[in-house]
Design a protein around this motif. Structure first.
Motif, PDB file in Angstrom:
ATOM      1  N   ASN A  39       0.823  -1.214   0.000  1.00  0.00           N
ATOM      2  CA  ASN A  39       0.000   0.000   0.000  1.00  0.00           C
ATOM      3  C   ASN A  39       0.860   1.269   0.000  1.00  0.00           C
ATOM      4  O   ASN A  39       0.379   2.348   0.339  1.00  0.00           O
ATOM      5  CB  ASN A  39      -0.937  -0.019   1.218  1.00  0.00           C
ATOM      6  N   ASN A  40       2.122   1.145  -0.369  1.00  0.00           N
ATOM      7  CA  ASN A  40       3.063   2.274  -0.460  1.00  0.00           C
ATOM      8  C   ASN A  40       3.170   3.060   0.849  1.00  0.00           C
ATOM      9  O   ASN A  40       3.280   4.283   0.858  1.00  0.00           O
ATOM     10  CB  ASN A  40       2.675   3.219  -1.597  1.00  0.00           C
ATOM     11  N   GLY A  41       3.143   2.375   1.977  1.00  0.00           N
ATOM     12  CA  GLY A  41       3.329   3.014   3.268  1.00  0.00           C
ATOM     13  C   GLY A  41       2.119   3.730   3.819  1.00  0.00           C
ATOM     14  O   GLY A  41       2.184   4.311   4.894  1.00  0.00           O
ATOM     15  N   GLU A  42       1.007   3.696   3.120  1.00  0.00           N
ATOM     16  CA  GLU A  42      -0.213   4.340   3.598  1.00  0.00           C
ATOM     17  C   GLU A  42      -0.907   3.430   4.616  1.00  0.00           C
ATOM     18  O   GLU A  42      -0.895   2.209   4.489  1.00  0.00           O
ATOM     19  CB  GLU A  42      -1.171   4.603   2.432  1.00  0.00           C
ATOM     20  N   ILE A  43      -1.527   4.037   5.604  1.00  0.00           N
ATOM     21  CA  ILE A  43      -2.260   3.272   6.615  1.00  0.00           C
ATOM     22  C   ILE A  43      -3.437   2.569   5.944  1.00  0.00           C
ATOM     23  O   ILE A  43      -4.142   3.160   5.126  1.00  0.00           O
ATOM     24  CB  ILE A  43      -2.741   4.193   7.746  1.00  0.00           C
TER      25      ILE A  43
END
Length: 136
Positions: A39-43
């Motif tokens: 998720n590319n570091g997204e929460i």
């Protein structure tokens, strides 16, 4: 009750579960790290996160119950799971047992007291899944 079954107290069952919980935390950290990376570091959305937790726990327990009849926590407490029909635990039995265990957890373990009042020393998760525990 089959010949190879033995009484496994609720205390031993809970102790093995606590042991496995710490192992499961490592699995959850690994799954969460992979999910964050994807998720590319997204929460993650809370529903997605909760789904990852439930599915990874289900796969963890199902894998060990089907493959070897015990988790590492069960090994530490000399407990093994077996099918009451004499065969290996199958996927359906492991799934039923896992989700019944969640219900038992949500009810603070009180359904485990059924072990003391049932004739065959089986809890609700044993009866519903067609499995039981024995000491090895």
């Amino acid at each position: 009750m089959t010949d190879n079954s033995q009484f496994v107290s609720p205390v031993k069952r809970i102790a093995a579960t606590i042991y496995d919980f710490f192992l499961l935390l490592g699995v959850w950290f690994g799954c969460g790290s992979i999910a964050l990376w994807i998720n590319n570091g997204e929460i993650l959305h809370p529903v997605t996160g909760a789904s990852i937790v439930i599915i990874s726990a289900w796969l963890f327990y199902s894998f060990f119950w089907i493959r070897g009849g015990k988790t590492l926590g069960m090994t530490a407490w000399n407990i093994q799971i077996y099918s009451t029909n004499g065969k290996k635990v199958n996927f359906t039995q492991a799934t039923i047992r896992f989700y019944t265990n969640i219900l038992i957890f949500l009810l603070a373990g009180l359904p485990l007291l059924q072990i003391y009042i049932s004739k065959n020393n089986m809890a609700i998760n044993d009866n519903l899944s067609g499995t039981n525990l024995k000491l090895v």
